[in-house]
Design a protein around this motif. Structure first.
Motif, PDB file in Angstrom:
ATOM      1  N   ASP A 107     -48.741   2.210 -58.226  1.00 57.11           N
ATOM      2  CA  ASP A 107     -48.334   1.850 -56.880  1.00 57.11           C
ATOM      3  C   ASP A 107     -47.552   0.532 -56.887  1.00 57.11           C
ATOM      4  O   ASP A 107     -47.668   0.091 -55.743  1.00 57.11           O
ATOM      5  N   LYS A 108     -47.729  -0.376 -57.905  1.00 61.71           N
ATOM      6  CA  LYS A 108     -47.770  -1.513 -57.760  1.00 61.71           C
ATOM      7  C   LYS A 108     -46.334  -1.829 -59.088  1.00 61.71           C
ATOM      8  O   LYS A 108     -46.020  -3.071 -58.803  1.00 61.71           O
ATOM      9  N   ILE A 109     -46.514  -1.737 -59.693  1.00 67.46           N
ATOM     10  CA  ILE A 109     -45.944  -1.783 -60.908  1.00 67.46           C
ATOM     11  C   ILE A 109     -44.431  -0.438 -61.525  1.00 67.46           C
ATOM     12  O   ILE A 109     -45.069   0.370 -61.223  1.00 67.46           O
ATOM     13  N   LEU A 110     -43.054  -0.833 -60.845  1.00 66.31           N
ATOM     14  CA  LEU A 110     -42.669   0.217 -61.379  1.00 66.31           C
ATOM     15  C   LEU A 110     -42.508  -0.015 -63.499  1.00 66.31           C
ATOM     16  O   LEU A 110     -42.372  -0.629 -63.802  1.00 66.31           O
ATOM     17  N   VAL A 111     -42.712   2.043 -63.604  1.00 68.31           N
ATOM     18  CA  VAL A 111     -42.351   1.988 -64.752  1.00 68.31           C
ATOM     19  C   VAL A 111     -41.387   2.597 -65.132  1.00 68.31           C
ATOM     20  O   VAL A 111     -41.706   4.312 -64.783  1.00 68.31           O
ATOM     21  N   ASN A 112     -40.482   2.538 -65.630  1.00 69.37           N
ATOM     22  CA  ASN A 112     -39.470   3.929 -65.523  1.00 69.37           C
ATOM     23  C   ASN A 112     -38.979   3.781 -67.274  1.00 69.37           C
ATOM     24  O   ASN A 112     -38.131   2.053 -68.071  1.00 69.37           O
ATOM     25  N   GLY A 113     -38.195   4.269 -67.894  1.00 71.50           N
ATOM     26  CA  GLY A 113     -37.934   4.266 -69.140  1.00 71.50           C
ATOM     27  C   GLY A 113     -36.702   5.570 -69.686  1.00 71.50           C
ATOM     28  O   GLY A 113     -36.527   6.279 -68.991  1.00 71.50           O
ATOM     29  N   ARG A 114     -36.377   5.276 -70.918  1.00 77.40           N
ATOM     30  CA  ARG A 114     -35.542   5.839 -71.470  1.00 77.40           C
ATOM     31  C   ARG A 114     -35.833   6.421 -72.982  1.00 77.40           C
ATOM     32  O   ARG A 114     -36.290   5.806 -73.696  1.00 77.40           O
ATOM     33  N   ALA A 115     -35.417   7.964 -73.564  1.00 73.67           N
ATOM     34  CA  ALA A 115     -35.699   8.241 -74.933  1.00 73.67           C
ATOM     35  C   ALA A 115     -34.203   8.377 -75.121  1.00 73.67           C
ATOM     36  O   ALA A 115     -33.602   9.258 -75.089  1.00 73.67           O
ATOM     37  N   ALA A 116     -33.935   7.730 -76.272  1.00 68.25           N
ATOM     38  CA  ALA A 116     -32.752   7.637 -76.683  1.00 68.25           C
ATOM     39  C   ALA A 116     -32.639   8.264 -77.961  1.00 68.25           C
ATOM     40  O   ALA A 116     -32.993   7.119 -78.724  1.00 68.25           O
ATOM     41  N   THR A 117     -31.457   8.813 -78.312  1.00 73.95           N
ATOM     42  CA  THR A 117     -31.278   8.973 -79.651  1.00 73.95           C
ATOM     43  C   THR A 117     -30.078   8.655 -80.482  1.00 73.95           C
ATOM     44  O   THR A 117     -29.735   8.395 -81.747  1.00 73.95           O
ATOM     45  N   GLY A 118     -28.635   9.140 -79.927  1.00 74.17           N
ATOM     46  CA  GLY A 118     -27.829   8.856 -80.119  1.00 74.17           C
ATOM     47  C   GLY A 118     -27.217  10.412 -81.141  1.00 74.17           C
ATOM     48  O   GLY A 118     -25.944  10.194 -82.294  1.00 74.17           O
ATOM     49  N   GLY A 284     -34.339  15.417 -68.995  1.00 79.56           N
ATOM     50  CA  GLY A 284     -35.039  16.083 -68.077  1.00 79.56           C
ATOM     51  C   GLY A 284     -36.371  16.704 -68.733  1.00 79.56           C
ATOM     52  O   GLY A 284     -36.067  17.865 -67.917  1.00 79.56           O
ATOM     53  N   GLY A 285     -36.870  16.106 -69.187  1.00 79.09           N
ATOM     54  CA  GLY A 285     -37.814  17.091 -69.984  1.00 79.09           C
ATOM     55  C   GLY A 285     -39.254  16.709 -69.654  1.00 79.09           C
ATOM     56  O   GLY A 285     -39.450  15.562 -69.166  1.00 79.09           O
ATOM     57  N   ASN A 286     -40.232  17.262 -70.274  1.00 80.54           N
ATOM     58  CA  ASN A 286     -41.418  16.825 -70.284  1.00 80.54           C
ATOM     59  C   ASN A 286     -41.908  15.894 -71.568  1.00 80.54           C
ATOM     60  O   ASN A 286     -40.954  14.520 -72.360  1.00 80.54           O
ATOM     61  N   ASN A 287     -42.998  14.768 -71.844  1.00 78.85           N
ATOM     62  CA  ASN A 287     -43.557  13.806 -72.563  1.00 78.85           C
ATOM     63  C   ASN A 287     -43.424  13.932 -73.491  1.00 78.85           C
ATOM     64  O   ASN A 287     -43.760  15.727 -74.141  1.00 78.85           O
ATOM     65  N   GLU A 288     -42.807  14.255 -74.611  1.00 82.49           N
ATOM     66  CA  GLU A 288     -42.995  14.417 -76.039  1.00 82.49           C
ATOM     67  C   GLU A 288     -42.864  13.174 -77.031  1.00 82.49           C
ATOM     68  O   GLU A 288     -43.480  12.456 -76.903  1.00 82.49           O
ATOM     69  N   PHE A 289     -43.825  14.336 -78.616  1.00 84.19           N
ATOM     70  CA  PHE A 289     -43.827  12.919 -79.730  1.00 84.19           C
ATOM     71  C   PHE A 289     -42.194  13.432 -80.209  1.00 84.19           C
ATOM     72  O   PHE A 289     -41.569  14.243 -80.547  1.00 84.19           O
ATOM     73  N   HIS A 290     -41.415  12.135 -79.798  1.00 87.92           N
ATOM     74  CA  HIS A 290     -40.459  12.097 -81.920  1.00 87.92           C
ATOM     75  C   HIS A 290     -40.542  11.576 -82.283  1.00 87.92           C
ATOM     76  O   HIS A 290     -41.519  11.056 -83.042  1.00 87.92           O
ATOM     77  N   ASN A 291     -39.167  11.661 -83.424  1.00 83.96           N
ATOM     78  CA  ASN A 291     -38.823  10.939 -84.523  1.00 83.96           C
ATOM     79  C   ASN A 291     -37.456  10.385 -84.376  1.00 83.96           C
ATOM     80  O   ASN A 291     -37.110  10.717 -83.341  1.00 83.96           O
ATOM     81  N   MET A 292     -37.283   9.484 -84.943  1.00 83.42           N
ATOM     82  CA  MET A 292     -35.673   9.297 -85.169  1.00 83.42           C
ATOM     83  C   MET A 292     -34.797   8.577 -83.605  1.00 83.42           C
ATOM     84  O   MET A 292     -34.041   8.708 -83.405  1.00 83.42           O
ATOM     85  N   THR A 293     -35.939   7.705 -82.535  1.00 81.63           N
ATOM     86  CA  THR A 293     -35.925   7.878 -80.906  1.00 81.63           C
ATOM     87  C   THR A 293     -36.097   6.590 -81.641  1.00 81.63           C
ATOM     88  O   THR A 293     -36.833   5.889 -81.672  1.00 81.63           O
ATOM     89  N   CYS A 294     -35.190   5.542 -80.270  1.00 83.55           N
ATOM     90  CA  CYS A 294     -35.078   4.665 -79.909  1.00 83.55           C
ATOM     91  C   CYS A 294     -35.830   4.871 -78.086  1.00 83.55           C
ATOM     92  O   CYS A 294     -35.165   5.281 -77.336  1.00 83.55           O
ATOM     93  N   CYS A 295     -36.947   3.714 -77.489  1.00 81.98           N
ATOM     94  CA  CYS A 295     -38.116   4.802 -76.585  1.00 81.98           C
ATOM     95  C   CYS A 295     -37.816   3.259 -75.725  1.00 81.98           C
ATOM     96  O   CYS A 295     -38.955   2.023 -76.511  1.00 81.98           O
ATOM     97  N   TRP A 296     -36.764   2.847 -74.801  1.00 84.78           N
ATOM     98  CA  TRP A 296     -37.597   1.887 -73.866  1.00 84.78           C
ATOM     99  C   TRP A 296     -37.641   1.612 -72.650  1.00 84.78           C
ATOM    100  O   TRP A 296     -37.164   2.981 -72.119  1.00 84.78           O
ATOM    101  N   VAL A 297     -38.865   0.539 -72.180  1.00 87.50           N
ATOM    102  CA  VAL A 297     -39.398   0.804 -70.799  1.00 87.50           C
ATOM    103  C   VAL A 297     -38.981  -0.232 -69.850  1.00 87.50           C
ATOM    104  O   VAL A 297     -38.753  -1.596 -70.800  1.00 87.50           O
ATOM    105  N   ALA A 298     -38.358   0.018 -68.614  1.00 91.05           N
ATOM    106  CA  ALA A 298     -38.373  -1.552 -67.829  1.00 91.05           C
ATOM    107  C   ALA A 298     -39.332  -1.483 -66.906  1.00 91.05           C
ATOM    108  O   ALA A 298     -39.911  -0.695 -66.560  1.00 91.05           O
TER     109      ALA A 298
END
Length: 302
Positions: A107-118, A284-298
């Protein structure tokens, strides 16, 4: 970024002698008593390498308690590819069997990110027809090792397998909601004809083999971060990154370009580490456990 301490809480617990999913459940229940809309940035340690998959249980427990729409980002603690043990710690505690959560008041901190693999899938879609735990035993009703050997162009006898040094093979696991995640296959069992992967799989899962990311990914990740900044979250106070340590093997000295490409979208301070398994929402999906992925959060204070 200098958050008001009232808007975050650091939780730390040890799962020695307890089931890790239950510990994560208890910590999530505690977080929900602190904030009505908590967001989680987390890491967990492991006593031995074969426990890397515990991160998936943690993510699933948090989602089960707090709901599938909860915000989760993080990664398994690393030890620079030594694969001995990893540690999490706060100002007073350190453990090789623990969970560390930074719980933010959304409610006080915006938390938004991406899980990218390429990473680019290749070939035809295949189906896991038999599995046990994290072991894939049959693919399209064929022994898994036979099909994988055909894919990598190898023909090995049982004696050859003893000295065969397998490089990681990556599977693009397809989800029902049209999202996908990466699973890393890195071990064989010639007795069962199975291959082991990091993370959970089950009969009926569909996948395509996947190529390692190439240097074009560096440009793609940078452009995606800029697009995200322009369309999803124009401003940020800070960035946090959880990137797979395998990306260092893929990019070598060029790894810094991926980090700088993301940071340049906002030009704000960024911190993070190279992880053993990454946690976050698949595009476009759910919270997941990833491999070989770059997850970054703003992060942005409202």
């Amino acid at each position: 970024m200098d958050m008001d301490p009232a808007n975050f809480r650091i939780l730390h617990d040890d799962y020695t002698g307890r089931e890790v999913g239950e510990v994560a459940k208890t910590m999530t229940e505690q977080a929900l008593t602190i904030f009505s809309r908590p967001a989680f940035l987390l890491s967990n340690s492991i006593e031995k390498p074969q426990d890397i998959g515990l991160g998936e249980k943690i993510v699933q427990s948090i989602s089960h308690v707090a709901g599938n729409q909860i915000t989760i980002w993080g990664g398994g603690a690393g030890d620079d590819l030594m694969f001995k043990e990893t540690l999490v710690f706060d100002n007073t505690n350190i453990t090789n069997k623990g969970i560390l959560m930074l719980v933010l008041n959304e409610d006080k901190i915006l938390v938004n990110g991406r899980a990218a693999t390429g990473m680019k899938p290749i070939g035809t879609e295949k189906v896991i027809t038999k599995s046990e735990g994290s072991w894939i035993l049959e693919i399209d009703n064929q022994p898994a090792t036979d099909l994988v050997m055909k894919y990598i162009g190898e023909s090995l006898s049982p004696e050859d397998f003893k000295d065969f040094n397998l490089k990681p093979i990556f599977l693009n696991l397809l989800r029902e909601n049209n999202s996908s995640i990466i699973r890393s296959a890195s071990g064989f069992n010639m007795d069962t004809k199975g291959i082991t992967v990091s993370g959970k799989i089950k009969p009926g899962d569909k996948f395509r083999f996947t190529l390692l990311p190439d240097f074009d990914v560096l440009t793609e990740v940078r452009e995606n971060a800029k697009q995200f900044q322009q369309t999803k979250m124009p401003e940020a106070d800070a960035l946090v990154m959880f990137s797979c340590i395998g990306r260092i093997d893929a990019f070598g000295p060029m790894t810094s370009e991926e980090l700088q490409g993301i940071q340049s979208a906002y030009n704000v301070p960024m911190a993070g580490f190279f992880a053993y398994g990454e946690y976050g929402r698949a595009t476009g999906g759910n919270n997941e456990f990833h491999n070989m992925t770059c997850c970054w959060v703003a992060l942005k204070e409202k």
